[in-house]
Structures are given as structure tokens and as C-alpha cells.
Write an enzyme that holds these catalytic residues in place. Structure first.
Site, mmCIF file in Angstrom:
data_model
loop_
_atom_site.group_PDB
_atom_site.id
_atom_site.type_symbol
_atom_site.label_atom_id
_atom_site.label_comp_id
_atom_site.label_asym_id
_atom_site.label_seq_id
_atom_site.Cartn_x
_atom_site.Cartn_y
_atom_site.Cartn_z
ATOM 1 N N GLU A 80 44.478 -10.389 39.115
ATOM 2 C CA GLU A 80 44.923 -9.117 38.741
ATOM 3 C C GLU A 80 45.859 -9.351 37.560
ATOM 4 O OE1 GLU A 80 47.495 -6.851 37.508
ATOM 5 O OE2 GLU A 80 48.083 -6.689 39.777
ATOM 6 N N CYS A 119 52.306 -3.674 36.345
ATOM 7 C CA CYS A 119 51.041 -3.891 35.708
ATOM 8 C C CYS A 119 50.320 -2.407 35.479
ATOM 9 C CB CYS A 119 50.128 -4.661 36.712
ATOM 10 S SG CYS A 119 50.091 -4.018 38.301
#
Length: 553
Positions: free
Chosen positions: A287, A324
Site C-alpha cells: 500500500e 495515506c
């Protein structure tokens, strides 16, 4: 000199033979023996720093190749024992219990290493424990193995069908790379570790160099839980490393069957390339961040501009913009309403005090991004603040906002890239077709957000469809920061948000990354797993001849 850091009180009742194995040291990491880690003092030394002041907190050594290889071998040796669901459930729950008990001691060191406030750390540790317990619940229920049975059918169309029984099994030892921005929830005992252990996979964690002491303390707790429930020491281990050599060596470990990573595009892609270049390639579930585009419509501004401005400011600055899921690109309509909204967000951003970034590298990268945008003739700087700590060694930065014309942004994908930290780019669009052009220029995203009113939805369906193709989660009238740990969560998206868009790193289906399917054809009863036996002794949900049931075959 090697100095002990405080040992959480939760370990004080642990048998003496365990306690000495779980000492956290300033120069190299736990444990000294019998643990599967046995770190070397010969690696390159790096330091941990307090981002609020720049003060050096301690020195740590990179693990050498022998240490990494030993951890990988011991993980492979431990794998058979982890096929016992009851032991894994006990491990996950015991880890959560011990982490909660150690909270005050953990937060003291973690706060110094990360600059994160106590309330944030308390909430994040609880999230970590909830993740572990939720994974334990999933394993205890049992249906996560996705058992399927197609009974033999001699009269099946085309050709007689054999008896086929399929389920998911553990993929094998997993290398987990801790994240910088979540020292608990996406780190040593975070979601990747929890889901890998739940799947039945031993874990070797590479601690993030931003919080090595915290990582060591959390690792000690997990190791104590491993000992407590009676699993082999190779079930879990930790290695340190600030250099890329350590991560590469771990990803190349012969026994490692998958890699889980949360971090930058550069780091994730490097690991992906290493894993693909192995003689026997392995999957990398990386990720790697996102700009999380947010579309705000004229009607949304007309109805609730102030509320959206308040929520957007909090989302951009939460965690000093180091989530994020931070909204980094915000599409606002041209005109007075859009301009007033941007002015209000800028006013709010400028009222936010400079806050610490996690480490020197992130701080410097944000400074470089700000300098680059300041020099860009197509981009307008909207805020006054900036770097607030370099002159005294701290990693402080104020929120920063910029504005650019939508037609320019649609033709310049370099403007639509993630900039980690409290930085937001407003993209002015004139009409929904112009906004769609900007969306088309975006790469894969973790999230996309739409603020709109009901009467606009028919006209917005084409752009919403575009956002669905770009992102793993589409948020309506909310904000993308805050990722619920639940069954339906999708935290992933098309590349470059992740390397595996079919999977999530948050929620119960994160376990699926670390499983692979096996089919038993015409197998004798004596070799079948319990999940595939006719009488369904586990009582789990199974697909039998295409019908979901708990009944015996």
C-alpha cells in the site's frame, strides 16, 4: 554501552526464563536467545530522534544477513504449528490483552519517537487491539477458509464430475514492513501482522527506523504471547534496518512466501521488483499512498460550505497530514462560492499550529515539495506558513495550500501526485466535464470523495463511475481519513495506490492476501481437512454444490 529501556509491567509476571529474552536494548534489539531474532551488532548503526526537538533517543544496528536468514528459517519451521486454529485465536487475543496492559509504558517511548500526542497513541493502540481481536473472531468462526464442495456427479453435462473439495490454506511465512505513520496499527502488531497470523502464516517484521524502540517493545509483547500460548518462537520475529539492504535481504529470504508493505511508492515498488526478480517470485501486497481526490459541487457549497471546510481542514491536518488517506487534491467549482470556500479553508489552515512530522526524511521531502510548487508558474501559493523547525533541529511544518486551474491540472499529471504532509492542492474546475478531465488524469487511488446534493446525482453518475474505476473506496459527503476496521472495508486500489488492487490491508478480508486455494479431488476421508468433511464438524458456512449452507453433505 547497551542500556535497557523500560520493560512494560505486563511482562513482570512472565517467568524469569522468558523475561531476559525480551529485554529491549538501545544498541541492538531483543531478544538475546531462544527467540528467532538474535540480532547482530555488526550492522550499520542508525539513530532514533524526537521529531519535536531533533534530540537523539538511541542508536540501533541494522540486522545482518545471517540474522535475517535465521529468522526466515525459524519462521518456516514454525509454520506447521500455526495450522492449529485454536492456538492462533489464543495468540491474537493474548497479544491484544498484553498490549492493552502495557499501554502507558508503550506510549511514553512512542510519543518521544514519533511526536504523536497521547490521545492519538491511546486510540491507535486500541485500534490495534481491536484488529487483533476481530481477526481472532474470524478464525474462531471458521468460514474464512471459503470451503467449497462439489459432490461427484456421474451424469454431469459434458463429462462425469469427480468429487471436488476446495478451501484456502496459509501461503507460508510473511515479511511485514512496518509503517512510519502508524507505529502501532500498521506496524509490528498491526493489521498486516494480525491478518497474516490469522491466516496461519509466521511473520518476520522489519521495524520502521522512525520508531525502533517502540517496535522492540511491541515485539517483546507479541513474543511473550507466543510463549504464553505455546507456539514455536519462529512464529514471530523482528529485525531492524534503516538501509535498503535489510529490506531487500528479507524480501529475498528463501522461506518468505509473501511481503506486506505500507509506505512510499518508491519503497513499495522496489520491494515488488525484488520479489519479482527472485528465482521463485512471490506476491507483494504494498500500500503506497494516494492523493485521495475530493470533488465538491456547487450545491454542496451552497448548502453546507462551512461544515465541509471544517471537516476538510481536519482531514488535511490530521496526523500532520501523514495519513495515506489525506485528501491531497480537492476539486472546487470556479466562481465566487468556490473562491469563498477556499478562502475559508485557508483561514482555518493558517490557524493550525506547526506540528511535527515523523522523521527528517519526511520533513525534507515536504520542504522540497513546497519549494517545487512555489517555483511553479502554474500554481498559486495560498498560505503563508511553512517549515517551522529546521533552524532548531525539529521536524515541524505548518499546513500549506495551493491552487491551480483545472485545465492545467488535467494536462499535468505531475501536479496530481501524493505529497506527504499537511499540503493540499485546490483544483478549480468550470463545469462537471472539466472536473471529469481532471479525474481522468489521476492514477489509481485508495479513496475518492464526493460532496454533492441529491438533485445533482443524476448529472454526477458519469464522474462517479470514473471515480469507482480509480479508487478502492468512494466516500460520499464525508472525509476519507479514518479507515474502519470491519468486514466491508476496502483499503486498497489500483496501482500505484497498491500493487494488488484485488485485496485490502484493513478489515477481515485482509486475511485473504495470505491464503491460497487447494482442491482435493476424490480424496479419501482420512486426508481431508475438517472444513471439508461431509458432516461439517466445525459448523462453518460452506458452498455445497453452489448453495451456501452449514448443513452436512
Amino acid at each position: 554501552m547497551i542500556t535497557r529501556v523500560g520493560i512494560p509491567s505486563v511482562w513482570e509476571s512472565t517467568a524469569e526464563k522468558y523475561r531476559e529474552a525480551f529485554i529491549v536494548c538501545l544498541l541492538h534489539q531483543i531478544p538475546r536467545s531462544g527467540s528467532g531474532m538474535n540480532p547482530s551488532m555488526s550492522g550499520a548503526v542508525f539513530t532514533a530522534q524526537d521529531p519535536r526537538t531533533g534530540a537523539i533517543l538511541g542508536s540501533y544496528a541494522d540486522a545482518d544477513d545471517e540474522t535475517i536468514a535465521t529468522a526466515c528459517r525459524q519462521a518456516a519451521d514454525a509454520a506447521p504449528a500455526l495450522r492449529d486454529d485454536h492456538l492462533r485465536v489464543a495468540l491474537l487475543r493474548e497479544s491484544a490483552r498484553m498490549l492493552r496492559a502495557a499501554g502507558p509504558e508503550l506510549h511514553e517511548l512512542c510519543g518521544r519517537e514519533t511526536g504523536l500526542p497521547p490521545a492519538r497513541l491511546e486510540g491507535e493502540l486500541e485500534r490495534t487491539c481491536v484488529q487483533l481481536e476481530l481477526m481472532a473472531d474470524v478464525v474462531a468462526e471458521g468460514s474464512y477458509v471459503e470451503a467449497m464442495i462439489d459432490t461427484a456427479d456421474p451424469s454431469a453435462p459434458v463429462a462425469p464430475r469427480p468429487d471436488l473439495r476446495r478451501m484456502l490454506i496459509p501461503i507460508g511465512p510473511v515479511a511485514v514492513f512496518g509503517a512510519s505513520n502508524f507505529p502501532y496499527a500498521f506496524s509490528v502488531a498491526g493489521g498486516d501482522t494480525a491478518s497474516a497470523l490469522a491466516a496461519g502464516c509466521p511473520v518476520v517484521v522489519k521495524a520502521h527506523p522512525s520508531h525502533p524502540g517502540t517496535s522492540g517493545q511491541v515485539a517483546a509483547i507479541v513474543l511473550a504471547a507466543v510463549e504464553e500460548v505455546g507456539l514455536p518462537s519462529g512464529t514471530f520475529s523482528l529485525v531492524h534496518g534503516a538501509s535498503s539492504r535489510v529490506g531487500e535481504a528479507l524480501a529475498r529470504g528463501e522461506e518468505i512466501e509473501a511481503v506486506a508493505f505500507t509506505g512510499s511508492l518508491g519503497g513499495g515498488r522496489a520491494l515488488f521488483d525484488v520479489a519479482a526478480s527472485r528465482p521463485r517470485p512471490i506476491p507483494v501486497f504494498a500500500e503506497m499512498g494516494s492523493v485521495n481526490p475530493t470533488l465538491i459541487t456547487p450545491a454542496a457549497l451552497r448548502e453546507r460550505a462551512a461544515a465541509v471546510a471544517e471537516g476538510l481542514t481536519a482531514s488535511v491536518t490530521g496526523g500532520t497530514g501523514q495519513f495515506c488517506t489525506k485528501p491531497g487534491v480537492v476539486l472546487v467549482p470556479e466562481g465566487d462560492a468556490g473562491a469563498s470556500f477556499v478562502d475559508e479553508v485557508v483561514r482555518r489552515l493558517e490557524a493550525v499550529e506547526p506540528a511535527p512530522l515523523l522523521n527528517a526524511r519526511i520533513h525534507e521531502a515536504l520542504r522540497e515539495a513546497v519549494a517545487e510548487l512555489d517555483d511553479d508558474p502554474d500554481v498559486e501559493r495560498l498560505t503563508r506558513g511553512g517549515d517551522a523547525g529546521a533552524n532548531r533541529g525539529a521536524f515541524l511544518h505548518a499546513p500549506v495550500a495551493y491552487s491551480v486551474d483545472g485545465a492545467v491540472a488535467a494536462g499535468r499529471t505531475d501536479l496530481l501526485q501524493e505529497r506527504f504532509g499537511p499540503l493540499v492542492l485546490f483544483v478549480r474546475y468550470e463545469g462537471i466535464d472539466a472536473a471529469a478531465d481532471v479525474v481522468d488524469a489521476l492514477e489509481g487511488q485508495l479513496t475518492a470523495t464526493v460532496h454533492a446534493e441529491g438533485e445533482e446525482l443524476d448529472d454526477l453518475r458519469p464522474i462517479i463511475s470514473r471515480l469507482e474505476q480509480k479508487a478502492g473506496r468512494v466516500v460520499f459527503d464525508g472525509f476519507p481519513t479514518g479507515v474502519a476496521v470491519t468486514y466491508a472495508m476496502q483499503h486498497g486500489g489500483p496501482y500505484p495506490a497498491t500493487t494488488a488492487p484485488a485485496h485490502t490491508s484493513v478489515g477481515t478480508t485482509a486475511i485473504r492476501r495470505f491464503q491460497r486455494p487447494v482442491t482435493w479431488q476424490n480424496a479419501p476421508v482420512g486426508v481431508l481437512p475438517e472444513a471439508l468433511l461431509d458432516d461439517n464438524p466445525l459448523g462453518i458456512w460452506r458452498a455445497v454444490n453452489g448453495q451456501l449452507t452449514r448443513d452436512p453433505v
